[in-house]
Design a protein around this motif. Structure first.
Motif, short mmCIF file in Angstrom:
data_model
loop_
_atom_site.label_atom_id
_atom_site.label_comp_id
_atom_site.label_asym_id
_atom_site.label_seq_id
_atom_site.Cartn_x
_atom_site.Cartn_y
_atom_site.Cartn_z
N LYS A 39 18.31 7.61 -32.59
CA LYS A 39 16.93 7.16 -33.12
C LYS A 39 16.00 8.16 -32.83
CE LYS A 39 14.52 3.66 -32.15
NZ LYS A 39 14.17 2.13 -32.12
N ASP A 40 15.65 8.39 -31.39
CA ASP A 40 14.64 8.97 -30.87
C ASP A 40 14.73 10.60 -31.35
OD1 ASP A 40 13.63 7.17 -29.62
OD2 ASP A 40 14.24 7.36 -27.75
N GLU A 41 16.08 11.11 -31.33
CA GLU A 41 16.27 12.54 -31.91
C GLU A 41 15.79 12.83 -33.23
OE1 GLU A 41 19.91 13.86 -29.11
OE2 GLU A 41 20.20 12.82 -30.79
N LYS A 42 16.31 11.61 -34.15
CA LYS A 42 15.89 11.81 -35.48
C LYS A 42 14.28 11.77 -35.73
CE LYS A 42 19.76 9.85 -37.84
NZ LYS A 42 20.44 8.83 -38.75
N GLU A 95 11.33 27.16 -35.50
CA GLU A 95 11.46 25.92 -34.53
C GLU A 95 12.02 24.66 -35.02
OE1 GLU A 95 7.72 23.33 -32.39
OE2 GLU A 95 7.27 25.16 -33.32
N THR A 96 12.02 24.46 -36.29
CA THR A 96 12.58 23.36 -36.75
C THR A 96 14.18 23.73 -36.64
OG1 THR A 96 11.01 23.09 -38.24
CG2 THR A 96 13.06 22.03 -38.69
N SER A 118 19.51 22.79 -34.17
CA SER A 118 20.59 23.24 -33.29
C SER A 118 20.78 22.61 -31.87
CB SER A 118 20.43 24.78 -33.11
OG SER A 118 21.49 25.38 -32.49
N GLU A 119 19.39 22.50 -31.22
CA GLU A 119 19.55 21.84 -29.88
C GLU A 119 20.08 20.48 -29.75
OE1 GLU A 119 16.16 20.05 -27.16
OE2 GLU A 119 15.69 21.57 -27.99
N ILE A 120 19.81 19.72 -30.86
CA ILE A 120 19.87 18.27 -30.96
C ILE A 120 21.34 17.97 -31.14
CG2 ILE A 120 19.55 15.97 -32.13
CD1 ILE A 120 16.52 16.80 -31.92
N THR A 121 21.88 18.55 -32.23
CA THR A 121 23.03 18.25 -32.81
C THR A 121 24.10 19.25 -31.97
OG1 THR A 121 23.01 20.46 -34.39
CG2 THR A 121 22.30 17.92 -35.16
#
Length: 395
Positions: A25-28, A269-270, A275-278
């Motif tokens: 949830k926080d990553e989303k 940046e997006t 990429s970092e999160i997934t």
């Protein structure tokens, strides 16, 4: 017809369907807020009825996002739509995106419903969704393989019920640009009330044509919304890549003639955040956001770019969020790029013969190493007796 293109991002919904791309949830929320900074028009935050986790994530995004429309997917049934509406309650601007399959294959094999049952369920789903929001999108799943007459009948009915966005998904990536554009154009021409809805493209990349199909839908089909995902994430081979769609429309405004509201300087940046999160690494040669997208290694290209960037760059690296384009020194580099890099390192050469000697040594080094780092270049300069701002120049 409007000359503004709506960008609908589905990274958090369809993008999360990439195997291994599940997000907390926080990553989303982090991604949603970055999408908002990028000024995405519509953020599809998830599928509220699919899990409690998705429901809570949509609700949190709805509470945190203030300017973009927050959307939840819902099957064409009462439970899904009510669940989506509940999750979207905190949103300043909300959309319910409801769908049902319309191809003969899906109706018979997956839904086990007759066409008449599908027609009625689609119509009633949109009517119900309109009780919760004025912004309702309808998708006939597998539309690119659906019977045209039946598709027209369903879409006319859902527009009458209040659907103001009609999405035409190429669910299995089966379409080709000319055919997909023709499908949307024919639907707009044949459906009597089509002028009351925005038509949208949602393309998968199974045949590598998601972006091409989406852009054809806009240029030749009259679609005014494209559904896409950061880095092209999505089910199977993925969706149309947002960064490619946006930069194609911006760079070739002469061809498309469309306005977009995206802040393109936020694209890199997006991309890097997603990429970092997934954990999905962006391939180096990926258009727009790949590490090599604005890197030049050929001597001919480097010479051209050093003289005038637009000789080999159709868009500026800074416009998408890179600090600058890069000249990569290696075995394909020419004399001008070599000279330029030495000067940037504070190593101006005193004579052409000195440059010639150093360049010959550089080419021999590059043939062994392929690319040459700044440290290796400085070491080579010292060996040749060239010392600039990194030390006193030898006489």
């Amino acid at each position: 017809m409007s000359d503004r293109l709506i960008i609908f991002d589905t990274t958090l919904r369809d993008g999360e369907q990439s195997p291994g791309a599940s997000m907390t949830k926080d990553e989303k929320i982090r991604i949603a807020k970055q999408l908002e900074r990028m000024r995405v028009d519509v953020i599809e935050a998830g599928f509220a009825a699919s899990s409690n986790g998705d429901f809570e994530a949509i609700r949190a995004i709805a509470a945190n996002v203030k300017t973009s429309v927050v959307c939840s997917l819902a099957r064409a049934n009462e439970l899904d739509i009510a669940r989506a509406a509940d999750a979207l309650k905190p949103a300043n601007r909300s959309r319910i995106h409801t769908f049902i399959a319309t191809s003969a294959l899906h109706m018979e094999k997956k839904l086990r419903m007759t066409p008449e049952q599908v027609y009625e369920q689609a119509r009633l789903a949109v009517r119900l969704a309109r009780n919760f929001t004025d912004d309702v999108e309808f998708s006939p799943e597998d539309s690119s393989r659906s019977d045209m007459d039946f598709l027209c009948r369903v879409l006319e009915a859902v527009i009458d019920e209040g659907a103001n966005t009609i999405n035409i998904p190429d669910t299995v990536g089966y379409a080709v640009p000319e055919g997909y554009a023709a499908l949307i154009r024919q639907l707009r021409q044949r459906i009597p009330n089509s002028d009351r809805a925005v038509f949208s493209a949602h393309c998968h990349d199974d045949l590598g044509m998601a972006v091409a199909n989406s852009l054809a839908a806009v240029k030749s089909g009259g679609a005014r919304q494209i559904e896409c995902a950061i880095n092209g994430l999505g089910e199977r081979a993925g969706n149309a890549a947002l960064e490619e769609v946006v930069m194609a429309v911006k760079t070739r405004r002469d061809y498309f003639g469309l306005e977009i509201g995206i802040d393109t300087t936020q694209i890199v940046e997006t991309s890097q955040l997603v990429s970092e999160i997934t954990g999905f690494v962006v391939q180096p040669n990926k258009a727009v956001v790949g590490a090599n997208a604005f890197a030049h290694t050929s001597g001919i290209h480097q010479d051209g770019v050093l003289k005038a960037r637009d000789t080999y760059e159709i868009m500026r690296a800074e416009d998408v969020g890179w600090s600058a384009s890069r000249i990569v020194l290696g075995k394909l580099s020419g004399r001008n790029a070599f000279r330029q890099r030495l000067q940037e390192l504070g190593l101006p050469l005193g004579s052409e013969s000195e440059l010639d000697t150093a360049f010959v040594r550089f080419k021999a080094l590059a043939d062994r190493k392929t690319t040459v780092s700044d440290d290796a270049l400085l070491a080579l300069a010292r060996e040749c007796g060239i010392v600039g701002t990194h030390g006193a120049r030898s006489s």
